[in-house]
Design an enzyme around this catalytic site. Structure first.
Site, PDB file in Angstrom:
ATOM      1  N   HIS A  80       0.822  -1.214   0.000  1.00  0.00           N
ATOM      2  CA  HIS A  80       0.000   0.000   0.000  1.00  0.00           C
ATOM      3  C   HIS A  80       0.854   1.261   0.000  1.00  0.00           C
ATOM      4  CE1 HIS A  80      -3.547  -2.435   0.765  1.00  0.00           C
ATOM      5  NE2 HIS A  80      -2.935  -2.990   1.796  1.00  0.00           N
ATOM      6  N   HIS A 106       5.383   6.584   7.153  1.00  0.00           N
ATOM      7  CA  HIS A 106       4.990   6.154   5.812  1.00  0.00           C
ATOM      8  C   HIS A 106       4.495   7.354   5.006  1.00  0.00           C
ATOM      9  CE1 HIS A 106       1.135   5.803   8.077  1.00  0.00           C
ATOM     10  NE2 HIS A 106       0.646   6.305   6.969  1.00  0.00           N
ATOM     11  N   HIS A 133       3.369  10.659   7.224  1.00  0.00           N
ATOM     12  CA  HIS A 133       2.810  10.338   8.539  1.00  0.00           C
ATOM     13  C   HIS A 133       3.863   9.668   9.409  1.00  0.00           C
ATOM     14  CE1 HIS A 133      -1.584  10.073   6.854  1.00  0.00           C
ATOM     15  NE2 HIS A 133      -1.147  11.317   6.981  1.00  0.00           N
TER      16      HIS A 133
END
Length: 319
Positions: A80, A106, A133
């Protein structure tokens, strides 16, 4: 009969990996398997300047251990995004004295030819190119695994990224150069001697604060968000490298890995500044923002058309 059909649908979705825009378990259907994703305190949100409440009691965040650190930092392509594991000796102390320990860092980005900007939070409806983040958990809990289910368990330090005609940000060189080592989902590598503070905005004093959730499943509503007002600056080359280097579990390029903004639902967004200290919200600045985005979208469209033409030529001569 209806109940049986519902159970069959949920059962089928349980066999699928969640996605943002395609597949059985796309963003619109997260809540069927992850009920919190349909809650009333979800993230990200649009930060509307006229509705942000100034709170003079909010002091600057105190970051400890974020500077240059010797050692190894595992970096993984989880299908992701790219995620960097961080040591718990990195700590963030908030204005009320709460202390949070770092867990991981990330990124969320765009990259699709029709939509290049990929931040999760927006500012007055404007989406930035990337969002960073840094995920933390409250120090009063023994581990992230314990804290992630507690009502006050998590905190995320978020930073927005701008791209114009900036030179290469050398603080990102080490990170960018190792993306090729984790091209495929599940692959990991190791970064050495990392300086997280230099990868964040230069001015961390000013921020927005609100209560929300994780932006990916399980979407638990136990996150205290701190979105920094200042931005990180990266070059176009660095942005394009991040947007095009990683593949998901279906061996497709990971792009547009951001969640849509969620309703505020009467929550209060606070800030420790009266007006944005790093950007003037004038007609001129907004016009410049949109013109810059149009210019970049046209460039992506040109490249997309060239790729299609090249592909058709190959199919014509090599059937």
């Amino acid at each position: 009969m209806i109940t049986l059909l519902f159970l069959l649908v949920v059962g089928a979705q349980a066999q699928h990996e969640w996605t943002y825009s395609e597949g059985v378990l796309d963003e619109k259907h997260w809540r069927l398997q992850y009920p919190d994703c349909g809650g009333t305190r979800q993230s990200p949100i649009d930060l509307k300047m006229k509705k942000v409440r100034y709170n003079p009691s909010l002091r600057a965040l105190n970051l400890t251990g974020y500077g240059l650190r010797q050692g190894e930092f595992p970096m993984t392509n989880n299908g992701h995004t790219v995620q960097i594991s961080l040591p718990s000796s990195m700590r963030m102390t908030t204005s009320d004295g709460s202390q949070y320990l770092a867990k991981q860092m990330h990124f969320h980005w765009g990259g699709d030819s029709s939509e290049i900007s990929g931040s999760e939070h927006t500012v007055d409806g404007m989406r930035y190119i990337i969002e960073i983040h840094v995920v933390h958990y409250h120090s009063k809990y023994g581990s992230y695994e314990e804290a992630q289910n507690e009502p006050d368990g998590l905190a995320v330090l978020a930073a927005l990224v701008e791209v114009k005609d900036y030179a290469e940000n050398t603080y990102y060189s080490n990170f960018i150069s190792h993306l090729e080592d984790i091209r495929y989902a599940g692959q990991s590598t190791v970064l050495r001697d990392l300086d997280i503070q230099d990868m964040l905005p230069g001015d961390l004093r000013y921020y927005y604060s609100y209560l929300g959730s994780l932006t990916t499943p399980s979407c638990t509503e136990n996150v205290h968000w701190f979105v920094v007002a200042d931005t990180v600056k990266l070059s176009k080359t660095q942005i394009e490298k991040l947007e095009n280097s990683l593949l998901n579990h279906q061996n497709e390029t990971i792009q547009n890995n951001y969640r849509s903004t969620q309703p505020l639902n009467h929550r209060v967004v606070e800030a420790n500044f009266v007006s944005h200290p790093h950007q003037e919200y004038t007609l001129g600045s907004k016009l410049h923002f949109y013109l810059n985005n149009i210019d970049q979208n046209l460039e992506y469209l040109r490249r997309f058309i060239e790729q299609k033409i090249t592909k058709r030529k190959k199919e014509k001569y090599w059937p």
